[in-house]
Design a protein around this motif. Structure first.
Motif, PDB file in Angstrom:
ATOM      1  N   ARG A  13      -2.410 -21.542 -32.144  1.00 26.45           N
ATOM      2  CA  ARG A  13      -3.875 -21.385 -32.300  1.00 26.45           C
ATOM      3  C   ARG A  13      -4.108 -21.258 -33.633  1.00 26.45           C
ATOM      4  NH1 ARG A  13      -4.258 -15.410 -33.343  1.00 26.45           N
ATOM      5  NH2 ARG A  13      -6.779 -15.693 -32.606  1.00 26.45           N
ATOM      6  N   SER A  14      -5.459 -21.317 -33.754  1.00 23.95           N
ATOM      7  CA  SER A  14      -6.032 -21.442 -35.290  1.00 23.95           C
ATOM      8  C   SER A  14      -7.199 -20.663 -35.452  1.00 23.95           C
ATOM      9  CB  SER A  14      -6.400 -22.978 -35.508  1.00 23.95           C
ATOM     10  OG  SER A  14      -6.955 -23.185 -36.869  1.00 23.95           O
ATOM     11  N   LEU A  19     -11.439 -28.065 -39.559  1.00 24.13           N
ATOM     12  CA  LEU A  19     -10.806 -28.339 -37.978  1.00 24.13           C
ATOM     13  C   LEU A  19     -10.125 -29.809 -37.911  1.00 24.13           C
ATOM     14  CD1 LEU A  19     -11.365 -27.152 -35.353  1.00 24.13           C
ATOM     15  CD2 LEU A  19     -13.453 -28.764 -35.052  1.00 24.13           C
ATOM     16  N   ASP A  20     -10.605 -30.633 -38.648  1.00 25.90           N
ATOM     17  CA  ASP A  20      -9.770 -31.927 -38.675  1.00 25.90           C
ATOM     18  C   ASP A  20      -8.325 -31.556 -39.191  1.00 25.90           C
ATOM     19  OD1 ASP A  20     -11.524 -33.910 -37.771  1.00 25.90           O
ATOM     20  OD2 ASP A  20     -12.520 -34.301 -39.379  1.00 25.90           O
ATOM     21  N   TRP A  21      -8.211 -30.909 -40.311  1.00 27.03           N
ATOM     22  CA  TRP A  21      -7.001 -30.718 -40.743  1.00 27.03           C
ATOM     23  C   TRP A  21      -6.041 -29.805 -39.719  1.00 27.03           C
ATOM     24  CZ3 TRP A  21      -5.108 -25.758 -41.672  1.00 27.03           C
ATOM     25  CH2 TRP A  21      -3.596 -25.628 -42.186  1.00 27.03           C
ATOM     26  N   ALA A  22      -6.746 -28.828 -39.203  1.00 24.85           N
ATOM     27  CA  ALA A  22      -6.063 -27.882 -38.189  1.00 24.85           C
ATOM     28  C   ALA A  22      -5.374 -28.773 -37.435  1.00 24.85           C
ATOM     29  CB  ALA A  22      -6.818 -26.777 -37.730  1.00 24.85           C
ATOM     30  N   GLU A  23      -6.263 -29.769 -36.387  1.00 18.40           N
ATOM     31  CA  GLU A  23      -5.870 -30.492 -35.464  1.00 18.40           C
ATOM     32  C   GLU A  23      -4.522 -31.280 -35.876  1.00 18.40           C
ATOM     33  OE1 GLU A  23      -9.185 -32.449 -33.722  1.00 18.40           O
ATOM     34  OE2 GLU A  23     -10.197 -30.518 -33.318  1.00 18.40           O
ATOM     35  N   ALA A  24      -4.711 -32.156 -37.210  1.00 19.44           N
ATOM     36  CA  ALA A  24      -3.705 -32.711 -37.752  1.00 19.44           C
ATOM     37  C   ALA A  24      -2.378 -32.274 -37.650  1.00 19.44           C
ATOM     38  CB  ALA A  24      -4.490 -33.571 -39.049  1.00 19.44           C
ATOM     39  N   GLN A  69      -1.662 -29.031 -27.694  1.00 18.18           N
ATOM     40  CA  GLN A  69      -3.195 -28.438 -27.685  1.00 18.18           C
ATOM     41  C   GLN A  69      -3.265 -27.613 -28.857  1.00 18.18           C
ATOM     42  OE1 GLN A  69      -2.885 -26.294 -24.007  1.00 18.18           O
ATOM     43  NE2 GLN A  69      -2.270 -24.360 -25.111  1.00 18.18           N
ATOM     44  N   ILE A  70      -4.656 -27.183 -29.283  1.00 21.55           N
ATOM     45  CA  ILE A  70      -4.854 -26.303 -30.173  1.00 21.55           C
ATOM     46  C   ILE A  70      -6.337 -25.501 -29.638  1.00 21.55           C
ATOM     47  CG2 ILE A  70      -6.673 -28.019 -31.152  1.00 21.55           C
ATOM     48  CD1 ILE A  70      -5.807 -26.441 -34.039  1.00 21.55           C
ATOM     49  N   VAL A  71      -5.966 -24.005 -29.718  1.00 19.37           N
ATOM     50  CA  VAL A  71      -6.947 -23.077 -29.541  1.00 19.37           C
ATOM     51  C   VAL A  71      -7.574 -22.448 -30.595  1.00 19.37           C
ATOM     52  CG1 VAL A  71      -6.954 -20.775 -28.420  1.00 19.37           C
ATOM     53  CG2 VAL A  71      -5.239 -22.651 -27.392  1.00 19.37           C
ATOM     54  N   GLN A  72      -8.888 -22.443 -30.557  1.00 23.48           N
ATOM     55  CA  GLN A  72      -9.868 -21.677 -31.347  1.00 23.48           C
ATOM     56  C   GLN A  72     -10.856 -20.486 -30.542  1.00 23.48           C
ATOM     57  OE1 GLN A  72     -10.423 -22.297 -34.713  1.00 23.48           O
ATOM     58  NE2 GLN A  72      -9.405 -24.605 -34.927  1.00 23.48           N
ATOM     59  N   HIS A 106     -11.510 -21.480 -26.631  1.00 21.38           N
ATOM     60  CA  HIS A 106     -11.628 -22.880 -26.484  1.00 21.38           C
ATOM     61  C   HIS A 106     -10.231 -23.527 -26.777  1.00 21.38           C
ATOM     62  CE1 HIS A 106     -15.862 -21.757 -27.229  1.00 21.38           C
ATOM     63  NE2 HIS A 106     -16.164 -22.855 -26.439  1.00 21.38           N
ATOM     64  N   ARG A 107      -9.981 -24.564 -25.874  1.00 23.60           N
ATOM     65  CA  ARG A 107      -8.752 -25.031 -26.179  1.00 23.60           C
ATOM     66  C   ARG A 107      -9.129 -26.660 -26.183  1.00 23.60           C
ATOM     67  NH1 ARG A 107      -4.943 -23.976 -21.310  1.00 23.60           N
ATOM     68  NH2 ARG A 107      -6.561 -25.018 -20.282  1.00 23.60           N
ATOM     69  N   LYS A 108      -8.249 -27.323 -26.735  1.00 22.29           N
ATOM     70  CA  LYS A 108      -8.370 -28.910 -26.958  1.00 22.29           C
ATOM     71  C   LYS A 108      -6.859 -29.508 -26.717  1.00 22.29           C
ATOM     72  CE  LYS A 108      -9.509 -32.873 -29.985  1.00 22.29           C
ATOM     73  NZ  LYS A 108     -10.336 -33.155 -30.963  1.00 22.29           N
ATOM     74  N   GLU A 109      -7.002 -30.362 -25.719  1.00 18.84           N
ATOM     75  CA  GLU A 109      -5.776 -30.995 -25.662  1.00 18.84           C
ATOM     76  C   GLU A 109      -5.369 -32.187 -26.476  1.00 18.84           C
ATOM     77  OE1 GLU A 109      -3.665 -30.142 -23.357  1.00 18.84           O
ATOM     78  OE2 GLU A 109      -4.994 -28.686 -22.622  1.00 18.84           O
TER      79      GLU A 109
END
Length: 310
Positions: free
Chosen positions: A81-82, A100-105, A114-117, A298-301
């Motif tokens: 998660r982040s 947010l771009d950096w965390a996803e990368a 996935q990543i969770v915020q 919130h979650r993003k695939e």
């Protein structure tokens, strides 16, 4: 290999967060909380526990942003998660989007699917940013409060159950009880060292205000409490009752004992957090707690072909 630092607005620079930055990050997060809630609610112990998460490599998984004067402007970490926080004085300049771009990368780099915020519902700009990036709501979290103008009444425990303050010898049994109880909804079990850093080894841990319940000499319930100096309130970090003893009012008794202990120390409010996967909100409302504010997880695939700065 590290993910390149994000492209930041002019005048800002990024570096990894270190253990020496705990107080700096704490002040930054506190400023964000005061802007949003009117009060700070995070203590340095939680910041330190986050930086010590198993699997998190501070040199690769954290960033601390300073402005040209050296003042902290934002921070981020990612590990399954982040969390991203931008100081109120530096919002609206693209720092949140860049982090947010950096965390996803970074999550994609280590093979995350996935990543969770977690975003406060009272921060519409942050919510809009996540929704524009294809994040979807997953879980609701609530911070609840119990006002104590008068000393709370405490019910008698069921027959055969003893209730008393937490003792040093309870640590490992409490860890086992809580992790077993949380297995019903949490994604992974925490080892004792990880759990202890966030609870009984945290500087704010309040053993005299924490409460345990025993039956036949065995721990069957626990309320782990923190005394948060920046808030002037008590806080219940974790509450658990063994499945075999639920439905007997033990959780309510643990809460009331902890409320009373905080009241006797001069605290007039006690808070705790819960979320929709636990099914515990109704219990807290029945004991007289009220929702102070809510957040949404919130979650993003993540797709492997997406890259930094898309």
């Amino acid at each position: 290999m590290p993910v390149p630092h994000p492209a930041l607005p002019s005048g800002y620079r990024a570096r990894p967060t270190t253990a020496e930055d705990v107080d700096t990050v704490h002040r930054l997060v506190g400023a964000c909380e005061r802007e949003l809630y009117g009060r700070a609610q995070t203590d340095p112990g939680r910041i330190a526990a986050d930086l010590a998460r198993p699997g998190l490599v501070p040199e690769l998984d954290t960033l601390l942003i300073h402005d040209r004067t050296g003042a902290p402007a934002a921070r981020a970490w990612v590990d399954r998660r982040s969390e991203i926080d931008v100081h109120p004085d530096h919002r609206g300049r693209g720092l949140g989007a860049a982090l947010l771009d950096w965390a996803e990368a970074r999550a994609r780099k280590v093979g995350g699917a996935q990543i969770v915020q977690t975003i406060p519902d009272g921060d519409p700009h942050a919510v809009a940013l996540l929704r524009s990036r294809d994040y979807r709501p997953m879980v609701t979290e609530w911070l609840l409060e119990f006002a104590m103008p008068d000393e709370p009444a405490v019910p008698e425990p069921p027959a055969g159950v003893t209730v008393r303050p937490f003792r040093p010898g309870d640590k490992h049994a409490a860890h086992q009880l809580i992790e077993d109880a949380f297995d019903e909804w949490q994604q992974r079990r925490r080892s004792y060292p990880e759990w202890a850093r966030a609870t009984v080894e945290r500087p704010a841990f309040a053993p005299a205000m924490s409460t345990v319940a025993l039956a036949d000499g065995r721990l069957i319930g626990a309320a782990i409490a923190l005394d948060l100096p920046d808030t002037g309130e008590g806080y219940i970090e974790q509450l658990a009752v063994h499945p075999d003893h639920r439905g007997r009012g033990i959780a309510r008794i643990l809460l009331r004992h902890t409320f009373r202990a905080f009241h006797r120390e001069g605290r007039r409010t006690c808070t705790l957090g819960t979320h929709s996967q636990t099914g515990a909100l109704a219990l807290y409302l029945r004991v007289g707690m009220a929702v102070r504010h809510s957040s949404t997880v919130h979650r993003k695939e993540l797709r492997p072909d997406e890259g930094l700065g898309r």
